[in-house]
Write a protein that holds these residues in place. Structure first.
Motif, PDB file in Angstrom:
ATOM      1  N   ASP A 150     109.339  30.511  22.030  1.00  0.00           N
ATOM      2  CA  ASP A 150     109.953  29.177  21.546  1.00  0.00           C
ATOM      3  C   ASP A 150     111.074  28.763  22.862  1.00  0.00           C
ATOM      4  N   ARG A 167     105.608  36.401  16.630  1.00  0.00           N
ATOM      5  CA  ARG A 167     104.592  35.255  16.969  1.00  0.00           C
ATOM      6  C   ARG A 167     104.163  34.843  15.708  1.00  0.00           C
ATOM      7  N   GLU A 168     103.690  35.837  14.772  1.00  0.00           N
ATOM      8  CA  GLU A 168     103.357  35.530  13.440  1.00  0.00           C
ATOM      9  C   GLU A 168     104.279  34.451  12.797  1.00  0.00           C
ATOM     10  N   ILE A 169     105.566  34.841  12.900  1.00  0.00           N
ATOM     11  CA  ILE A 169     106.843  33.943  12.075  1.00  0.00           C
ATOM     12  C   ILE A 169     106.595  32.690  12.669  1.00  0.00           C
ATOM     13  N   ALA A 197     104.269  31.020  13.978  1.00  0.00           N
ATOM     14  CA  ALA A 197     103.274  30.372  13.630  1.00  0.00           C
ATOM     15  C   ALA A 197     103.488  29.428  12.315  1.00  0.00           C
ATOM     16  N   HIS A 198     104.132  30.002  11.296  1.00  0.00           N
ATOM     17  CA  HIS A 198     104.286  29.062  10.164  1.00  0.00           C
ATOM     18  C   HIS A 198     105.842  28.649   9.733  1.00  0.00           C
ATOM     19  N   ARG A 199     106.842  29.100  10.822  1.00  0.00           N
ATOM     20  CA  ARG A 199     108.253  28.299  10.669  1.00  0.00           C
ATOM     21  C   ARG A 199     108.424  27.891  12.186  1.00  0.00           C
ATOM     22  N   ARG A 200     108.322  26.662  12.513  1.00  0.00           N
ATOM     23  CA  ARG A 200     108.329  26.331  13.859  1.00  0.00           C
ATOM     24  C   ARG A 200     109.645  25.810  14.407  1.00  0.00           C
ATOM     25  N   ASP A 249     110.729  35.509   5.482  1.00  0.00           N
ATOM     26  CA  ASP A 249     109.706  35.017   6.717  1.00  0.00           C
ATOM     27  C   ASP A 249     109.151  36.172   7.271  1.00  0.00           C
ATOM     28  N   PRO A 293     106.994  39.533   7.854  1.00  0.00           N
ATOM     29  CA  PRO A 293     105.529  40.208   7.107  1.00  0.00           C
ATOM     30  C   PRO A 293     105.942  41.434   6.340  1.00  0.00           C
TER      31      PRO A 293
END
Length: 609
Positions: A494, A526-528, A530-533, A541, A543
């Protein structure tokens, strides 16, 4: 009191499950494959231990000891608690059994003559040892092996003539030393088994611990209080010792192997307690360098609280580590001494144009360190990376390597050398030898990466050309770098800075296992993202894998189960009873899953009003 029978499953359910377990046990004893989903993991592990120790499966075989002291500390402290528990269970077909730390039965009190006679027949009586090495899977022995509460139901017992019984057992840990001093076991007929027994056993053990605390000497209590004060002040390793007492907390057990623990305590007793020294530096069996600092406790100063700092906590190959503040390399971060030491080792080799192998687990950053060192020493120049894991013929591999060695780059890195087969291995060795032997040519600096645990004997023709090996530590052993790594990796993901994170997130991540190292950490972020921009990353948040502290790799089935438990706990806001109900399992089962998978359960919010 409500009878345990009212909490038990229906006769049909119990009979069906008993038949399945009985068949699985027979298959196991016959050496046939089992469906792991049908046998509880703790039970299957215990069956395997029992078989490895050659425990007879058809009968109880052990010896009798007649020298039990009825006034030993545990028996004396437990007596009023067990008496009250017997009164509470008056008329119930439940036997209350106390054993010592070896599984030797110290006392037994039963509420039904028939059950008493059966227990005599299987020698579950004072003077007989029910350790797992003697009787196989059973409540007392298996609780001692596991170090936690256990239930063994009917045919789950390893010895067949115990199949009519079910039992729950809870280890008793001394409140001062933390050592297991015994086990409380409640045994009943299998037809009467129910979840209430485990709750009763846990409550009784808590009361026994209170009695043990009351019976502890003044010196032991002062030592415990000093140990607790030191533990609150320090996030590192702390333990306490006297001539006859040792207090080891989770900080020791989770960070040091049993061999290291034993050696550390021995050194502390010899040099700090008996030798009256205040500080010593020692090498532990694993190669870890440790500094022990002592603080005397009590008027006679016979107790000692020891604070431990680890100078090297990942390998014995480099015992002398200098403590500098930062690796100082472009593009990577980290200030932990073991990480900084690794970076300095690589940089020293590169400055001297010394070919080297960089070894470590997958995902630790082996290539990142090599790139960073090369960039620091040769700004603006290029390093050529050749991946040995990419399929190619031996001749194509030799040509590619020759071009790299004589090209425009100032350095060559061969990654994944463990993937080389014999033909490509020999081709690489010949190309590197030719480059070294060629007169008048400017020799490139060459480095290779190697996975930890690779077959180095197979790779010897190539490794012999590299005079130096540097080990890169896994992330779990320099976790204090994680607060630097998270923002560093987030800036790559980011670059505009839309994402921030809470202190709770970092605190939870620092407790993680990170078996996939920095690569796993990057994947989680990166997984986080992807759903929290944008906004703040919070615990919800993360996993499931980032909210556990398991130190082993889980199977696919185990990972799915772990994720389900984490999700249920999250939806229940940390309420384990609600989560267990949603998953269709008992509270005891969900507590076991939380412990087995190292799940960091969310804190249950306080009720309002």
């Amino acid at each position: 009191m409500r009878s345990p029978a009212k909490d038990r499953p229906t006769d049909r359910d119990r009979a069906d499950r008993g038949d399945l377990v009985a068949r699985d046990r027979q298959r196991f004893l016959a050496g046939e494959p089992l469906d792991p989903a049908r046998v509880r993991g703790d039970i299957l592990a215990s069956w395997r231990r029992s078989r490895e120790q050659d425990v007879p499966a058809d009968r109880v075989v052990h010896t009798f000891q007649d020298d039990i002291d009825p006034e030993m500390g545990l028996t004396r402290s437990a007596r009023p608690v067990l008496r009250a528990l017997r009164e509470q269970m008056e008329g119930q077909a439940v036997s209350i059994i106390l054993s010592d730390h070896t599984g030797l039965v110290l006392s037994r009190s039963s509420g039904e003559p028939e059950l008493d006679r059966y227990l005599d027949m299987v020698e579950l009586a004072p003077g007989f040892c029910y350790g797992e090495d003697s009787v196989g899977t059973n409540g007392i022995g298996t609780a001692l092996e596991m170090g936690g509460p256990v239930a063994v139901l009917g045919h789950e017992h390893y010895v067949e003539n115990l199949e009519r019984l079910s039992c729950v057992a809870v280890p008793i840990k001394h409140p001062v030393t933390g050592r297991t001093v015994g086990v409380l076991n409640l045994t009943c007929w299998t037809r009467d088994a129910g979840p209430l027994l485990l709750s009763l056993a846990k409550n009784a053990v808590a009361q026994i611990r209170q009695e043990l605390t009351a019976g502890a000497g003044d010196g032991q209590l002062k030592l415990l209080q000093a140990y607790l004060r030191a533990s609150r002040r320090s996030s590192g390793i702390v333990f306490a010792v006297t001539g006859d007492t040792v207090i080891l907390g989770d900080s020791v057990r989770t960070r040091l192997s049993p061999d290291d623990q034993s050696a550390m305590v021995t050194h502390a007793l010899e040099s700090l307690v008996n030798g009256n020294r205040k500080q010593i530096d020692i090498d532990l069996p694993s190669g870890t360098r440790a500094r022990l600092q002592a603080q005397s406790v009590g008027e006679d100063e016979k107790g000692t609280v020891v604070s431990v700092s680890l100078a090297e906590a990942w390998t014995g190959r480099r015992p002398n580590i200098e403590h500098s503040s930062d690796a100082g390399l472009p593009g990577i971060v980290g200030t932990d001494p073991v990480w900084a030491h690794c970076c300095r080792e690589v940089e020293t080799a590169a400055r001297n144009d010394e070919w080297l192998v960089v070894r470590g687990e997958r995902g630790v950053g082996k290539l990142a360190v090599l790139r960073a060192v090369h960039l620091r020493l040769h700004p603006g120049s290029q390093v050529t990376v050749l991946d040995a894991a990419v399929e190619r013929t031996a001749s194509a591999w030799a040509r590619e390597l020759a071009v790299a060695l004589h090209g425009s780059s100032t350095g060559v890195v061969i990654t994944h050398t463990e993937a080389l087969d014999a033909n490509r291995l020999n081709a690489a060795a010949e190309a590197l030898q030719a480059a070294k032997a060629k007169p008048g040519s400017e020799l490139r600096w060459v480095a290779a990466t190697l996975a930890d645990g690779a077959d180095e004997l197979h790779l010897l023709p190539l490794l012999d050309l590299f005079p130096r090996t540097v080990d890169v530590p896994p992330l779990r052993l320099h976790l204090r770098d994680l607060p630097l790594l998270v923002p560093h990796l987030l800036r790559r993901i980011d670059p505009h800075g839309h994402l921030t994170y809470s202190a709770d997130v970092i605190a939870t991540m620092v407790r993680g296992s990170w078996t996939g190292n920095v690569t796993e950490l990057d994947g989680v972020l990166r997984e986080i993202a992807a759903h929290r921009r944008s906004g703040e990353i919070v615990l919800e948040d993360l996993p499931p894998a980032a909210r556990t502290v398991s130190r082993r790799r889980l199977t696919h089935i185990e990972a799915l189960e772990r994720d389900a438990v984490v999700a249920a706990l999250q939806q229940a806001h940390g309420d384990k009873t609600r989560a267990a109900k949603a998953l269709g399992m008992s509270r005891a089962t969900i507590y076991r899953k939380i412990r087995d998978y190292g799940i960091l359960a969310p804190v249950r919010p306080l009720s309002q009003g």
